[in-house]
Design a protein around this motif. Structure first.
Motif, PDB file in Angstrom:
ATOM      1  N   THR A  74      39.064  39.946  43.433  1.00 21.28           N
ATOM      2  CA  THR A  74      39.410  39.337  44.721  1.00 21.28           C
ATOM      3  C   THR A  74      40.325  40.221  45.557  1.00 21.28           C
ATOM      4  O   THR A  74      40.579  39.920  46.719  1.00 21.28           O
ATOM      5  CB  THR A  74      40.089  37.971  44.507  1.00 21.28           C
ATOM      6  N   PHE A  77      37.430  43.826  45.799  1.00 22.49           N
ATOM      7  CA  PHE A  77      36.052  43.373  46.016  1.00 22.49           C
ATOM      8  C   PHE A  77      35.008  44.239  45.321  1.00 22.49           C
ATOM      9  O   PHE A  77      33.854  44.264  45.723  1.00 22.49           O
ATOM     10  CB  PHE A  77      35.735  43.254  47.513  1.00 22.49           C
ATOM     11  N   ARG A  90      43.451  34.567  39.042  1.00 22.87           N
ATOM     12  CA  ARG A  90      43.263  35.195  40.361  1.00 22.87           C
ATOM     13  C   ARG A  90      42.012  36.080  40.403  1.00 22.87           C
ATOM     14  O   ARG A  90      41.671  36.602  41.460  1.00 22.87           O
ATOM     15  CB  ARG A  90      44.474  36.046  40.727  1.00 22.87           C
TER      16      ARG A  90
END
Length: 98
Positions: A74, A77, A90
């Motif tokens: 995240t 990417f 996360r």
């Protein structure tokens, strides 16, 4: 024009051919800039775009979907293997977690 990037490179005999080809390309570039006329600024004529050679080429890549043992970070990417998962909550890779 398709290029074979897996083909072996030539030896020392190709240096003269490459220099001749380079000189021919430079002459073509100067000729092409001269053909553009007064509409082109002198600075723009000297500008060398890195993707100018591949602009009209079609690239054919086979893109695979994300596999079961992969995740998308995240933060960056990028798709990584599960072994590089640093934070499960996360979904951040070990490179971004550092």
């Amino acid at each position: 024009m398709a290029r074979d990037f897996d083909a072996p490179r030539g030896g020392d005999g190709d240096d003269d051919l490459q220099e001749q080809s380079l000189e021919a390309l430079k002459a073509q570039r100067v000729g092409a800039a001269a053909d553009l006329g007064d509409d082109v600024d002198a600075l723009e004529a000297d500008l060398d775009l890195p993707d100018a050679e591949v602009r009209d080429e079609e690239l054919a890549l086979r893109v695979l979907p994300r596999q079961a043992d992969e995740f998308t970070c995240t933060s960056c990417f990028l798709v990584h293997h599960r072994s590089q998962l640093a934070d499960v909550r996360r979904t951040v890779c070990s490179d971004c977690a550092a």
